[in-house]
Motif scaffolding. Structure first.
Motif, mmCIF file in Angstrom:
data_model
loop_
_atom_site.group_PDB
_atom_site.id
_atom_site.type_symbol
_atom_site.label_atom_id
_atom_site.label_comp_id
_atom_site.label_asym_id
_atom_site.label_seq_id
_atom_site.Cartn_x
_atom_site.Cartn_y
_atom_site.Cartn_z
ATOM 1 N N UNK A 326 2.113 -1.796 -17.812
ATOM 2 C CA UNK A 326 1.929 -0.485 -17.178
ATOM 3 C C UNK A 326 0.586 0.134 -17.545
ATOM 4 N N UNK A 327 0.097 -0.172 -18.760
ATOM 5 C CA UNK A 327 -1.218 0.355 -19.143
ATOM 6 C C UNK A 327 -2.313 -0.220 -18.250
ATOM 7 N N UNK A 328 -2.172 -1.465 -17.835
ATOM 8 C CA UNK A 328 -3.149 -2.064 -16.920
ATOM 9 C C UNK A 328 -3.210 -1.301 -15.607
ATOM 10 N N UNK A 329 -2.073 -0.819 -15.139
ATOM 11 C CA UNK A 329 -2.034 -0.049 -13.889
ATOM 12 C C UNK A 329 -2.642 1.333 -14.089
ATOM 13 N N UNK A 330 -2.167 2.048 -15.111
ATOM 14 C CA UNK A 330 -2.618 3.426 -15.346
ATOM 15 C C UNK A 330 -4.105 3.484 -15.713
ATOM 16 N N UNK A 388 12.982 -9.595 -8.387
ATOM 17 C CA UNK A 388 11.722 -9.603 -7.626
ATOM 18 C C UNK A 388 10.607 -9.142 -8.563
ATOM 19 N N UNK A 389 9.501 -9.895 -8.596
ATOM 20 C CA UNK A 389 8.399 -9.602 -9.506
ATOM 21 C C UNK A 389 7.116 -9.384 -8.702
ATOM 22 N N UNK A 390 6.399 -8.296 -9.046
ATOM 23 C CA UNK A 390 5.079 -8.058 -8.459
ATOM 24 C C UNK A 390 4.050 -7.989 -9.571
ATOM 25 N N UNK A 391 2.814 -8.313 -9.219
ATOM 26 C CA UNK A 391 1.733 -8.308 -10.202
ATOM 27 C C UNK A 391 1.162 -6.907 -10.363
ATOM 28 N N UNK A 397 -2.419 -1.915 -5.596
ATOM 29 C CA UNK A 397 -2.779 -1.803 -4.173
ATOM 30 C C UNK A 397 -1.774 -0.925 -3.436
ATOM 31 N N UNK A 398 -0.512 -1.054 -3.786
ATOM 32 C CA UNK A 398 0.515 -0.244 -3.133
ATOM 33 C C UNK A 398 0.306 1.240 -3.425
ATOM 34 N N UNK A 399 0.015 1.573 -4.688
ATOM 35 C CA UNK A 399 -0.243 2.976 -5.062
ATOM 36 C C UNK A 399 -1.499 3.489 -4.367
#
Length: 427
Positions: A326-330, A388-391, A397-399
């Motif tokens: 999650x840190x990679x996303x934020x 179901x797994x997403x990268x 990209x979705x956000x």
């Protein structure tokens, strides 16, 4: 039939019991029957798309040898459970429940009751304590009025209250505090007009014991600039008398106070926010979402590990954003809104609290933060329930797409702010 009945279920032809998304299946315990049940579940998954969470599934056996239970574990991958087991806080065992079995549940119930500030039922976020003499005239509902309160900034509907015997003491909406001004409508015994709460419970006495009528108001107890109460006979009555000396009645009407101000409401209920994102952010601020640490606290058996990184116990503070995933996303999305991202939950809230939500930058940052909370939680649940797994890149990209769409939707109402936020997001 592909499998045989459990010994005690053959006469009733009982094969399974369901509660919500949990399933108990009863069979004779042979390896053939177990494999047949799993095959049926796989066929059900192929037709419906609903899969069994194998990592959350256990089997319980009685009368089988160690070799037989070992064979079932090896062939299915399911662990062997042992009774009693706690389900939804209630112990399950093969014999009649005893008081000792239920001791943990009883303690939880007692603890919950003792922690309530008001003994009321909750319906759609509004606490209501009903009485057979009271009714609410729903036809008199007026336009909702915005109030800072219980969950920060909430919408409160104001109702006309009608009571058959003229007593409003047993009808509460949103567990309000009753603030006394002239004291004419503030009930001494049952309105929360002081920090002591309900006076019956605080004094542990009834109206007859003190000679004060059930329907008595504060105004009726104040004459000639003094309070007409019986002499004190307990420490709590002394506290009450002391508190009354601080109350000054005036000519204004009594009113309800609908809750306490909370500092975080400004970055939860934001203008133009996505409702489901704001709602989930509110739940996480209150730490009410079923993360695995809370599920374990409820007495349910589950792995404590985070479903996203599988390397540390799952909790709210870990998910946002101690978890490497999650840190990679934020850390990649927050700078696009102009924020230098912090990693710990408390530090992030401190950063958000310093923002000005009415400015384009503050609004964009809050939209980004809430979107990250929502889609990270969605990903966590997709892994748990649907396998179901997403990268990180896929979720980012979705956000990104959702925030762009939201900013474009502001163009008709505030084109300047929409343009400013879009330029910031794309820079």
């Amino acid at each position: 039939m592909r499998f045989s009945y459990h010994l005690n279920c053959a006469s009733s032809r009982l094969t399974h019991l369901c509660f919500a998304d949990d399933l108990l299946i009863f069979i004779d315990g042979s390896l053939e029957s177990v494999q047949a049940v799993l095959q049926v579940l796989r066929e059900f998954e192929a037709r419906s798309g609903l899969a069994v969470s194998v990592h959350k599934t256990s089997f319980f056996a009685s009368g089988l040898s160690s070799a037989e239970t070992d064979a079932i574990q090896v062939s299915t991958g399911m662990p062997l459970g042992s009774l009693p087991v706690c389900y939804l806080g209630v112990p399950l065992c093969t014999k009649k429940l005893t008081l000792l079995n239920c001791e943990g549940l009883l303690q939880q119930i007692k603890s919950k009751f003792s922690s309530w500030s008001s003994k009321a039922l909750s319906f759609a976020g509004r606490n209501i304590e009903a009485h057979h003499t009271a009714r609410v005239s729903w036809s008199e509902v007026t336009k909702p009025k915005r109030e800072g309160g219980l969950a920060g900034s909430v919408w409160v509907a104001w109702f006309k209250e009608e009571v058959l015997n003229g007593d409003l003491s047993n009808l509460w909406i949103t567990t309000p505090n009753r603030r006394a001004s002239n004291g004419l409508s503030c009930r001494f015994w049952t309105d929360n007009w002081s920090h002591f709460g309900n006076m019956r419970e605080f004094l542990q006495l009834g109206p007859a014991s003190m000679g004060i009528a059930t329907s008595a108001t504060l105004a009726s107890l104040f004459t000639n600039n003094s309070w007409r109460l019986p002499p004190t006979r307990s420490e709590r009555q002394v506290q009450l008398h002391a508190h009354l000396t601080t109350i000054v009645l005036n000519n204004d009407d009594d009113f309800y106070e609908w809750g306490m101000y909370v500092s975080w409401f400004r970055f939860i209920w934001i203008k133009g926010g996505i409702p489901r994102h704001s709602f989930l952010a509110w739940l996480f601020v209150l730490n009410r979402c079923p993360t695995r640490d809370r599920i374990i606290d409820w007495g349910l058996r589950t792995s404590p590990l985070c479903l996203l990184c599988n390397s540390a116990p799952e909790s709210r503070d870990h998910l946002y954003f101690d978890c490497p995933f999650t840190w990679s996303i934020w850390s990649s999305l927050a700078p696009r809104s102009g924020l230098n991202p912090a990693r710990s939950w408390s530090s992030v809230l401190a950063q958000l609290g310093s923002l000005r939500p009415q400015t384009p930058r503050g609004r964009l940052t809050l939209l980004c933060w809430q979107a990250c909370l929502y889609w990270i939680w969605t990903e966590r649940n997709a892994r748990l329930h649907r396998n179901i797994f997403r990268s990180v890149e896929g979720i980012s990209r979705l956000i990104d797409r959702q925030i762009k769409d939201r900013l474009l939707s502001f163009r008709s109402s505030n084109p300047a702010a929409s343009s400013t936020m879009m330029q910031q997001w794309l820079s």
